[in-house]
Enzyme design. Structure first.
Site, PDB file in Angstrom:
ATOM      1  N   TYR A   1       1.090  -0.634  -0.167  1.00  0.00           N
ATOM      2  CA  TYR A   1       0.028   0.016  -0.209  1.00  0.00           C
ATOM      3  C   TYR A   1       1.479   1.581   0.280  1.00  0.00           C
ATOM      4  O   TYR A   1       1.462   1.889   0.886  1.00  0.00           O
ATOM      5  CB  TYR A   1      -0.929  -0.211   1.254  1.00  0.00           C
TER       6      TYR A   1
ATOM      7  N   LEU B   1     -17.184  -1.043   0.669  1.00  0.00           N
ATOM      8  CA  LEU B   1     -18.651  -0.671   0.643  1.00  0.00           C
ATOM      9  C   LEU B   1     -18.227  -0.291  -1.626  1.00  0.00           C
ATOM     10  O   LEU B   1     -18.474   0.721  -1.268  1.00  0.00           O
ATOM     11  CB  LEU B   1     -17.929   0.608   0.606  1.00  0.00           C
TER      12      LEU B   1
HETATM   13  N1  LIG Z   1      -6.816  -7.586  -0.199  1.00  0.00           N
HETATM   14  C1  LIG Z   1      -6.662  -7.166  -0.893  1.00  0.00           C
HETATM   15  O1  LIG Z   1      -6.106  -7.656  -2.040  1.00  0.00           O
HETATM   16  C2  LIG Z   1      -7.299  -5.441  -0.778  1.00  0.00           C
HETATM   17  C3  LIG Z   1      -7.809  -5.050  -2.067  1.00  0.00           C
HETATM   18  C4  LIG Z   1      -8.302  -4.157  -1.555  1.00  0.00           C
HETATM   19  C5  LIG Z   1      -8.666  -3.954  -0.639  1.00  0.00           C
HETATM   20  N2  LIG Z   1      -7.916  -4.316   0.400  1.00  0.00           N
HETATM   21  C6  LIG Z   1      -8.451  -3.974   2.023  1.00  0.00           C
HETATM   22  O2  LIG Z   1      -9.966  -3.466   1.264  1.00  0.00           O
HETATM   23  C7  LIG Z   1     -10.044  -2.225   2.425  1.00  0.00           C
HETATM   24  C8  LIG Z   1     -11.175  -1.691   2.205  1.00  0.00           C
HETATM   25  O3  LIG Z   1     -11.184  -1.646   0.443  1.00  0.00           O
HETATM   26  P1  LIG Z   1     -11.302  -0.253  -0.207  1.00  0.00           P
HETATM   27  O4  LIG Z   1     -10.656   0.774   0.362  1.00  0.00           O
HETATM   28  O5  LIG Z   1     -10.580  -0.659  -1.473  1.00  0.00           O
HETATM   29  O6  LIG Z   1     -12.749   0.479  -0.923  1.00  0.00           O
HETATM   30  P2  LIG Z   1     -13.853   0.464   0.336  1.00  0.00           P
HETATM   31  O7  LIG Z   1     -13.738  -0.113   1.904  1.00  0.00           O
HETATM   32  O8  LIG Z   1     -15.414  -0.002  -0.024  1.00  0.00           O
HETATM   33  O9  LIG Z   1     -13.836   1.963  -0.282  1.00  0.00           O
HETATM   34  C9  LIG Z   1     -13.262   2.814   0.703  1.00  0.00           C
HETATM   35  C10 LIG Z   1     -13.570   4.247   0.701  1.00  0.00           C
HETATM   36  O10 LIG Z   1     -14.661   4.295   1.015  1.00  0.00           O
HETATM   37  C11 LIG Z   1     -15.356   5.556   1.864  1.00  0.00           C
HETATM   38  N3  LIG Z   1     -16.418   5.581   3.235  1.00  0.00           N
HETATM   39  C12 LIG Z   1     -15.951   4.285   4.623  1.00  0.00           C
HETATM   40  N4  LIG Z   1     -16.135   4.296   4.791  1.00  0.00           N
HETATM   41  C13 LIG Z   1     -17.631   5.631   5.143  1.00  0.00           C
HETATM   42  C14 LIG Z   1     -18.979   5.481   5.782  1.00  0.00           C
HETATM   43  N5  LIG Z   1     -19.214   5.234   6.836  1.00  0.00           N
HETATM   44  N6  LIG Z   1     -19.298   7.124   4.868  1.00  0.00           N
HETATM   45  C15 LIG Z   1     -19.140   7.347   3.483  1.00  0.00           C
HETATM   46  N7  LIG Z   1     -17.616   6.480   2.497  1.00  0.00           N
HETATM   47  C16 LIG Z   1     -17.347   5.820   3.765  1.00  0.00           C
HETATM   48  C17 LIG Z   1     -13.964   6.082   2.414  1.00  0.00           C
HETATM   49  O11 LIG Z   1     -13.558   7.127   2.151  1.00  0.00           O
HETATM   50  P3  LIG Z   1     -12.973   8.688   2.782  1.00  0.00           P
HETATM   51  O12 LIG Z   1     -11.667   8.379   2.050  1.00  0.00           O
HETATM   52  O13 LIG Z   1     -13.519   9.814   1.999  1.00  0.00           O
HETATM   53  O14 LIG Z   1     -12.890   8.104   4.245  1.00  0.00           O
HETATM   54  C18 LIG Z   1     -12.680   5.429   1.914  1.00  0.00           C
HETATM   55  O15 LIG Z   1     -12.463   6.386   0.655  1.00  0.00           O
HETATM   56  C19 LIG Z   1      -8.635  -1.658   1.739  1.00  0.00           C
HETATM   57  O16 LIG Z   1      -8.333  -0.353   2.828  1.00  0.00           O
HETATM   58  C20 LIG Z   1      -7.477  -2.379   1.935  1.00  0.00           C
HETATM   59  O17 LIG Z   1      -7.196  -2.841   3.596  1.00  0.00           O
HETATM   60  C21 LIG Z   1      -6.959  -5.539   0.337  1.00  0.00           C
END
Ligand SMILES: NC(=O)c1ccc[n+]([C@@H]2O[C@H](COP(=O)([O-])OP(=O)(O)OC[C@H]3O[C@@H](n4cnc5c(N)ncnc54)[C@H](OP(=O)(O)O)[C@@H]3O)[C@@H](O)[C@H]2O)c1
Length: 292
Positions: free
Chosen positions: A56, A213
Site C-alpha cells: 500500500y 463498500l
Molecule cells: N486483499 C486485497 O487484495 C485488497 C484489495 C483492496 C482492498 N483491500 C483492503 O480492504 C480495505 C477496504 O477496501 P477499499 O478501501 O478499497 O474500499 P471500500 O472500503 O469499499 O471503500 C473505501 C472508501 O469508502 C469511504 N467510506 C468508508 N466508510 C464510509 C462511510 N461510513 N460513509 C461514507 N464513505 C465511507 C472512504 O472514504 P474516505 O476516503 O473519504 O474516508 C474510503 O475511501 C482496504 O483499505 C484494504 O485494507 C484488500
C-alpha cells in the site's frame, strides 16, 4: 462495539476493522498527521483490527508507506494499548512503477515480512496474509515460508487473500489458515456462490471482506439509486454505508468487513453498523435489491 473471533485463533477482534489502504493510495491522500489521526480515531471508536500491506504505497520506492503510518500511530498510543491492536499486514505484491505485480518467492516473502516488522515497530506480526497467489510460484512454497516465519515467532497467525475454494483447502495442508481476505460487497457477491465463504464458515476461518463498500471510487455513491437501501437505512437512522456493512455482518459470525477510510468521519460512521439489527424481511429485501 461488537467483537468477533479471529477464526480459530480465538482472538477477539472488532466486528468492523479499518482498511488503511486509502491513507496511502487515495488520489489526494491525507498528510501524515491526518493519516495518524484516522488510525487513532478508529481505535478510539473501538476498532482493534487494522488491515494494511507493504504494497500500500504509490510505487516500490515508498514500499511500506502504509505500515509506517500504522507503526507511528501505534507507538503514540498510551500505556500498553498497542498490545490490544491486531495488525493484519500482507506480503506477496510488489509495485514496480506503480503497477501491481505478484512475487510469492519464499525469499521475497521472508525479506518483506522482516521489513514489515520494522515498519510496524512490532516484534511479531499478529496476522500475516499472503496477498495473492503468484502464478510463477507454487502456493505451497510461498505458504511453506510463512509457516517457517510462524515457527520462528515472527508471525503469530497466517491468512491468505484473493483465493479460490480449492486454494483454501490446499493451503490448509501447509499451514493453519486463520483468515481469508477476499472481495465481498454489494457489487461483488461471488463469495456467496463460489464456495469461499461457505468453506470459511464450515472451518471456522475468519472472512475479511475487502472493498466492502464497492471500493474507493464507488463508496460514496453506494445505494444512491436504490430505494430499498435508502428506506431501510433511514428506518435504522444510519447511512447507506453503515447499513451495507450491517448487511455483510449478517452473512455469518465469521465475517469481518474492513472498510477503508482516509477521513476519521468515515470510520466513525462505519462502526455504527455493529449496532444495527436487521430483520429477516430487511435482509431479504437487501439481498434482492443489490442484485438489480
Ligand atoms: N486483499 C486485497 O487484495 C485488497 C484489495 C483492496 C482492498 N483491500 C483492503 O480492504 C480495505 C477496504 O477496501 P477499499 O478501501 O478499497 O474500499 P471500500 O472500503 O469499499 O471503500 C473505501 C472508501 O469508502 C469511504 N467510506 C468508508 N466508510 C464510509 C462511510 N461510513 N460513509 C461514507 N464513505 C465511507 C472512504 O472514504 P474516505 O476516503 O473519504 O474516508 C474510503 O475511501 C482496504 O483499505 C484494504 O485494507 C484488500
Amino acid at each position: 462495539m461488537e467483537f468477533r473471533k479471529l477464526g480459530r485463533s480465538g482472538w477477539e477482534i472488532s466486528a468492523v476493522g479499518l482498511g488503511a489502504m486509502p491513507l496511502s493510495l487515495k488520489e489526494n491522500r491525507p498528510d501524515e498527521k491526518q493519516a495518524i489521526g484516522v488510525i487513532r480515531g478508529a481505535i478510539e471508536a473501538g476498532v482493534n483490527l487494522i488491515d494494511t500491506a507493504d504494497a500500500y504505497c504509490r510505487d516500490d520506492g515508498e514500499a511500506g508507506h502504509n505500515e509506517r503510518l500504522i507503526g507511528k500511530a501505534l507507538n503514540e498510543l498510551p500505556g500498553n494499548e498497542k498490545e490490544r491492536i491486531v495488525v493484519a499486514t500482507k506480503g506477496g505484491h510488489v509495485r514496480p512503477e506503480g503497477r501491481w505485480e505478484t512475487d510469492g518467492r519464499p525469499e521475497h516473502l521472508r525479506e518483506v515480512c522482516e521489513a514489515s516488522l520494522k515498519n510496524l515497530g512490532l516484534e511479531a506480526i499478529p496476522l500475516y496474509q499472503f496477498h495473492r497467489p503468484d502464478p510463477e510460484v507454487p502456493m505451497a512454497d510461498s505458504l511453506g515460508e510463512l509457516k517457517k516465519l510462524k515457527d520462528e515467532g515472527k508471525i503469530l497467525n497466517v491468512g491468505i487473500s484473493n483465493v479460490t475454494m480449492s486454494e483454501i483447502e490446499n493451503a490448509e495442508k501447509v499451514v493453519e489458515i486463520i483468515s481469508v481476505q477476499n472481495r465481498f460487497s454489494p457489487n461483488h457477491r461471488s463469495p456467496e456462490t463460489d464456495g469461499t465463504f461457505a468453506i470459511c464458515l464450515a472451518r471456522n476461518i475468519a472472512f475479511l471482506a475487502w472493498s466492502p463498500l464497492n471500493g474507493m471510487e464507488e463508496a460514496k455513491k453506494l445505494g444512491e439509486a436504490v430505494p430499498d437501501v435508502q428506506e431501510i437505512a433511514a428506518n435504522h437512522g444510519v447511512s447507506a454505508q453503515a447499513l451495507t456493512l450491517a448487511w455483510l455482518l449478517g452473512k455469518g459470525p465469521n465475517i469481518i468487513p474492513i472498510p477503508g477510510a482516509s477521513r476519521v468521519e468515515s470510520i466513525r460512521d462505519s462502526v455504527k453498523a455493529t449496532g444495527v439489527r436487521l430483520s429477516l424481511e430487511e435482509i431479504v429485501r437487501l439481498d434482492t435489491c443489490w442484485k438489480q
